[in-house]
Design a protein around this motif. Structure first.
Motif, PDB file in Angstrom:
ATOM      1  N   ASN A 231      70.489   7.959   0.070  1.00  0.00           N
ATOM      2  CA  ASN A 231      69.006   7.367   0.521  1.00  0.00           C
ATOM      3  C   ASN A 231      68.028   7.416  -0.721  1.00  0.00           C
ATOM      4  O   ASN A 231      68.250   8.526  -1.803  1.00  0.00           O
TER       5      ASN A 231
ATOM      6  N   GLY B  70      62.909   8.117   1.902  1.00  0.00           N
ATOM      7  CA  GLY B  70      62.514   7.395   2.989  1.00  0.00           C
ATOM      8  C   GLY B  70      63.442   6.338   3.389  1.00  0.00           C
ATOM      9  O   GLY B  70      63.268   5.681   4.515  1.00  0.00           O
ATOM     10  N   ALA B  71      64.427   5.905   2.788  1.00  0.00           N
ATOM     11  CA  ALA B  71      64.978   4.678   3.051  1.00  0.00           C
ATOM     12  C   ALA B  71      66.380   4.658   2.487  1.00  0.00           C
ATOM     13  O   ALA B  71      66.884   5.466   1.712  1.00  0.00           O
ATOM     14  N   CYS B  72      67.154   3.819   2.920  1.00  0.00           N
ATOM     15  CA  CYS B  72      68.690   3.380   2.422  1.00  0.00           C
ATOM     16  C   CYS B  72      68.522   2.928   1.016  1.00  0.00           C
ATOM     17  O   CYS B  72      67.466   2.143   0.472  1.00  0.00           O
TER      18      CYS B  72
ATOM     19  N   ARG C 117      65.169   2.670   7.454  1.00  0.00           N
ATOM     20  CA  ARG C 117      64.207   3.714   6.762  1.00  0.00           C
ATOM     21  C   ARG C 117      64.638   4.844   8.029  1.00  0.00           C
ATOM     22  O   ARG C 117      64.899   4.859   9.060  1.00  0.00           O
ATOM     23  N   ASP C 118      64.185   6.077   7.121  1.00  0.00           N
ATOM     24  CA  ASP C 118      64.315   7.260   7.929  1.00  0.00           C
ATOM     25  C   ASP C 118      63.161   7.326   9.062  1.00  0.00           C
ATOM     26  O   ASP C 118      62.205   6.843   8.928  1.00  0.00           O
ATOM     27  N   ARG C 119      63.541   8.145  10.089  1.00  0.00           N
ATOM     28  CA  ARG C 119      62.360   8.408  11.105  1.00  0.00           C
ATOM     29  C   ARG C 119      61.987   9.791  11.000  1.00  0.00           C
ATOM     30  O   ARG C 119      61.659   9.937   9.744  1.00  0.00           O
ATOM     31  N   GLU C 120      62.068  10.655  11.790  1.00  0.00           N
ATOM     32  CA  GLU C 120      61.576  11.881  11.655  1.00  0.00           C
ATOM     33  C   GLU C 120      62.724  12.652  10.593  1.00  0.00           C
ATOM     34  O   GLU C 120      62.132  13.600  10.145  1.00  0.00           O
ATOM     35  N   VAL C 121      63.705  12.148  10.728  1.00  0.00           N
ATOM     36  CA  VAL C 121      64.794  13.184   9.845  1.00  0.00           C
ATOM     37  C   VAL C 121      65.602  12.178   9.068  1.00  0.00           C
ATOM     38  O   VAL C 121      65.758  10.861   9.486  1.00  0.00           O
ATOM     39  N   PRO C 122      66.159  12.472   8.085  1.00  0.00           N
ATOM     40  CA  PRO C 122      66.891  11.386   7.153  1.00  0.00           C
ATOM     41  C   PRO C 122      67.922  10.880   7.950  1.00  0.00           C
ATOM     42  O   PRO C 122      68.762  11.626   8.912  1.00  0.00           O
ATOM     43  N   SER C 123      68.064   9.599   7.937  1.00  0.00           N
ATOM     44  CA  SER C 123      69.323   8.891   8.574  1.00  0.00           C
ATOM     45  C   SER C 123      70.364   8.700   7.765  1.00  0.00           C
ATOM     46  O   SER C 123      70.198   8.666   6.406  1.00  0.00           O
ATOM     47  N   TYR C 124      71.576   8.255   8.204  1.00  0.00           N
ATOM     48  CA  TYR C 124      72.789   8.209   7.125  1.00  0.00           C
ATOM     49  C   TYR C 124      73.575   6.880   7.862  1.00  0.00           C
ATOM     50  O   TYR C 124      73.608   6.764   8.924  1.00  0.00           O
TER      51      TYR C 124
END
Length: 160
Positions: free
Chosen positions: A75, A78-80, A30-37
């Protein structure tokens, strides 16, 4: 420099290993403060496409997007794209190198960053003890990939 001094200079804070056990909580999906990749290598693309019964093109069109000089998993909010709130990771058996090597990423091998990862991930500091060699092997798998996770912090010596 003597052999003893040389060996001492290579001693790292995780010399005795680190504990980790995946709890399948999905926080890393899941994303934290910013989108994750999730950055993909060609082997990840092949493995995921085969697992999903798609062509390379089909996987890239449906589940990925270009990012700089590589591809990342798309994404959903909020998540993968492959994370389901009820079932967890839908491609766990075929998950990319970045996912398989968590939390043993080069970035996390600075003590401060490991402590931050442990606050976020309930699997850190519990479960099986992973020896230094296995930890650094996981880090080497990240080297040469895309994104910040592929950078090896210079102050952490690799075992020879």
């Amino acid at each position: 420099m003597s052999r003893k001094q040389d060996a001492a200079s290579r001693r790292v804070w995780y010399q005795e290993g680190l504990r980790f056990e995946c709890t399948r909580c999905g926080r890393c999906c899941r994303d934290r403060e910013v989108p994750s990749y999730v950055f993909l290598r060609e082997e990840d693309i092949r493995t995921l496409a085969e697992h999903l019964g798609l062509s390379r093109h089909g996987l890239l069109e449906t589940h990925c997007e270009p990012q700089d000089d590589c591809y990342v998993l798309r994404n959903r909010p909020g998540a993968c794209v492959f994370y389901d709130d009820d079932r967890g990771c839908l491609v766990y058996e075929a998950r990319p190198v970045q996912c398989r090597t968590w939390p043993f990423w080069p970035y996390n091998l600075r003590r401060k960053n490991w402590e931050e990862a442990a606050e976020f991930c309930p699997g850190c500091n519990r479960g099986a003890l992973h020896p230094r060699e296995a930890i650094e092997y996981a880090c080497r798998q990240m080297l040469g990939g895309c994104g910040d996770g592929s950078l090896w912090p210079g102050e952490i010596p690799l075992a020879e």
